[in-house]
Design an enzyme around this catalytic site. Structure first.
Site, PDB file in Angstrom:
ATOM      1  N   LYS A  10       0.817  -1.217   0.000  1.00  0.00           N
ATOM      2  CA  LYS A  10       0.000   0.000   0.000  1.00  0.00           C
ATOM      3  C   LYS A  10       0.856   1.275   0.000  1.00  0.00           C
ATOM      4  CE  LYS A  10      -4.063  -2.182   2.092  1.00  0.00           C
ATOM      5  NZ  LYS A  10      -5.219  -1.973   2.998  1.00  0.00           N
ATOM      6  N   TYR A  50     -11.966  -2.951  -4.535  1.00  0.00           N
ATOM      7  CA  TYR A  50     -12.687  -2.935  -3.257  1.00  0.00           C
ATOM      8  C   TYR A  50     -14.207  -2.959  -3.447  1.00  0.00           C
ATOM      9  CZ  TYR A  50      -8.333  -2.113  -0.654  1.00  0.00           C
ATOM     10  OH  TYR A  50      -7.089  -2.236  -0.066  1.00  0.00           O
ATOM     11  N   PHE A  58     -16.364   2.678   5.783  1.00  0.00           N
ATOM     12  CA  PHE A  58     -14.966   3.038   5.517  1.00  0.00           C
ATOM     13  C   PHE A  58     -14.612   3.027   4.024  1.00  0.00           C
ATOM     14  CE2 PHE A  58     -15.274  -1.489   6.600  1.00  0.00           C
ATOM     15  CZ  PHE A  58     -14.636  -2.104   5.530  1.00  0.00           C
ATOM     16  N   ARG A  86      -1.968 -14.946   4.074  1.00  0.00           N
ATOM     17  CA  ARG A  86      -2.802 -14.274   5.080  1.00  0.00           C
ATOM     18  C   ARG A  86      -2.233 -14.468   6.486  1.00  0.00           C
ATOM     19  NH1 ARG A  86      -6.931 -11.744   3.082  1.00  0.00           N
ATOM     20  NH2 ARG A  86      -8.250 -11.738   4.933  1.00  0.00           N
ATOM     21  N   THR A  92      -6.276  -7.919   9.925  1.00  0.00           N
ATOM     22  CA  THR A  92      -6.533  -6.661   9.205  1.00  0.00           C
ATOM     23  C   THR A  92      -6.128  -5.449  10.037  1.00  0.00           C
ATOM     24  OG1 THR A  92      -8.399  -7.727   8.124  1.00  0.00           O
ATOM     25  CG2 THR A  92      -8.333  -5.332   8.037  1.00  0.00           C
ATOM     26  N   ARG A 103       1.768  -6.996   9.285  1.00  0.00           N
ATOM     27  CA  ARG A 103       0.953  -5.898   9.831  1.00  0.00           C
ATOM     28  C   ARG A 103       1.228  -5.689  11.321  1.00  0.00           C
ATOM     29  NH1 ARG A 103      -4.530  -7.930   6.877  1.00  0.00           N
ATOM     30  NH2 ARG A 103      -4.488  -6.626   5.006  1.00  0.00           N
ATOM     31  N   ASN A 113      -2.539  -0.366   6.703  1.00  0.00           N
ATOM     32  CA  ASN A 113      -2.104  -1.668   7.247  1.00  0.00           C
ATOM     33  C   ASN A 113      -1.096  -2.368   6.323  1.00  0.00           C
ATOM     34  OD1 ASN A 113      -3.897  -2.416   5.281  1.00  0.00           O
ATOM     35  ND2 ASN A 113      -5.150  -3.738   6.578  1.00  0.00           N
ATOM     36  N   HIS A 116      -2.231  -5.502   1.252  1.00  0.00           N
ATOM     37  CA  HIS A 116      -3.508  -6.180   0.991  1.00  0.00           C
ATOM     38  C   HIS A 116      -3.184  -7.548   0.394  1.00  0.00           C
ATOM     39  CE1 HIS A 116      -7.443  -7.084  -0.764  1.00  0.00           C
ATOM     40  NE2 HIS A 116      -6.777  -7.408  -1.860  1.00  0.00           N
ATOM     41  N   GLU A 127      -8.870 -10.088  -8.649  1.00  0.00           N
ATOM     42  CA  GLU A 127      -8.063  -8.912  -8.309  1.00  0.00           C
ATOM     43  C   GLU A 127      -6.821  -8.795  -9.193  1.00  0.00           C
ATOM     44  OE1 GLU A 127      -7.293  -9.205  -4.092  1.00  0.00           O
ATOM     45  OE2 GLU A 127      -9.430  -9.179  -3.609  1.00  0.00           O
TER      46      GLU A 127
HETATM   47  P1  CMP Z   1      -7.368  -4.842   2.908  1.00  0.00           P
HETATM   48  O1  CMP Z   1      -6.778  -6.173   3.123  1.00  0.00           O
HETATM   49  O2  CMP Z   1      -6.772  -3.948   1.900  1.00  0.00           O
HETATM   50  O3  CMP Z   1      -8.920  -5.063   2.520  1.00  0.00           O
HETATM   51  C1  CMP Z   1      -9.895  -4.107   2.770  1.00  0.00           C
HETATM   52  C2  CMP Z   1      -9.397  -2.985   3.642  1.00  0.00           C
HETATM   53  O4  CMP Z   1     -10.400  -2.264   4.292  1.00  0.00           O
HETATM   54  C3  CMP Z   1      -8.585  -3.566   4.786  1.00  0.00           C
HETATM   55  O5  CMP Z   1      -7.371  -4.067   4.296  1.00  0.00           O
HETATM   56  C4  CMP Z   1      -8.475  -2.369   5.702  1.00  0.00           C
HETATM   57  O6  CMP Z   1      -7.437  -1.481   5.317  1.00  0.00           O
HETATM   58  C5  CMP Z   1      -9.823  -1.716   5.460  1.00  0.00           C
HETATM   59  N1  CMP Z   1     -10.774  -1.966   6.536  1.00  0.00           N
HETATM   60  C6  CMP Z   1     -11.343  -3.128   6.882  1.00  0.00           C
HETATM   61  N2  CMP Z   1     -12.187  -2.967   7.920  1.00  0.00           N
HETATM   62  C7  CMP Z   1     -12.137  -1.666   8.229  1.00  0.00           C
HETATM   63  C8  CMP Z   1     -12.776  -0.867   9.212  1.00  0.00           C
HETATM   64  N3  CMP Z   1     -13.625  -1.415  10.097  1.00  0.00           N
HETATM   65  N4  CMP Z   1     -12.483   0.436   9.241  1.00  0.00           N
HETATM   66  C9  CMP Z   1     -11.618   0.980   8.367  1.00  0.00           C
HETATM   67  N5  CMP Z   1     -10.977   0.279   7.405  1.00  0.00           N
HETATM   68  C10 CMP Z   1     -11.242  -1.029   7.347  1.00  0.00           C
END
Ligand code: CMP
Length: 140
Positions: A10, A50, A58, A86, A92, A103, A113, A116, A127
């Protein structure tokens, strides 16, 4: 069984010069890089990536963050790649991710974070097509 997965380093990872640190962890975990590039994602690419989060509180933050600077999308291969990746990246929310995970060690916030990763083989396919053409994925 060898499997492929898709990850994105990211914008905070690129800005904070952590590309090498994160790729080193991915390689040390046994993954082989099949495709990789440094790009600035378009709004269209971000919305496709997304799409499952559309409507969530969010969502707009997610789109503006992933388009806020250069990112590094990658396709990697390894045993049980989707699950192993993962586990390597951790939960996450960096606050909940265990020490030793990407992370857990490097994450800044739930939005920032660091990385992805696709959560299923189906999402790997979906994706990876947003960012790579078939000819960009090498086999060696
Ligand atoms: P990622 O693995 O990129 O997939 C979706 C992203 O949404 C996740 O990482 C986080 O960065 C973001 N995300 C998921 N849940 C939340 C949340 N509750 N609030 C804010 N961001 C979120």
């Amino acid at each position: 069984m060898a499997e492929k997965t898709f990850v994105i380093l990211k914008p905070e990872t690129v800005k904070n010069r952590l590309i090498g640190e994160v790729i080193s962890r991915i390689e040390k975990a046994g993954f082989k890089i099949l495709a990789m590039k440094l790009i600035w994602a378009s709004g269209e690419q971000a919305e496709k990536l997304y799409e499952v989060h559309k409507g969530k509180s969010f969502y707009s933050e997610l789109i503006s963050h992933i388009t806020s600077g250069p990112i590094v999308p990658m396709i990697v291969e390894g045993e049980d790649a989707v699950n192993k990746m993962r586990m390597l990246i951790g939960a996450t929310n960096p606050k909940e991710a265990k020490p030793g995970t990407i992370r857990g060690d490097l994450g800044i916030s739930i939005t920032m974070n660091i990385i992805h990763a696709a959560d299923s083989p189906e999402n790997f396919l979906r994706e990876s097509k947003i960012f790579f053409g078939e000819k960009e994925v090498l086999s060696y």
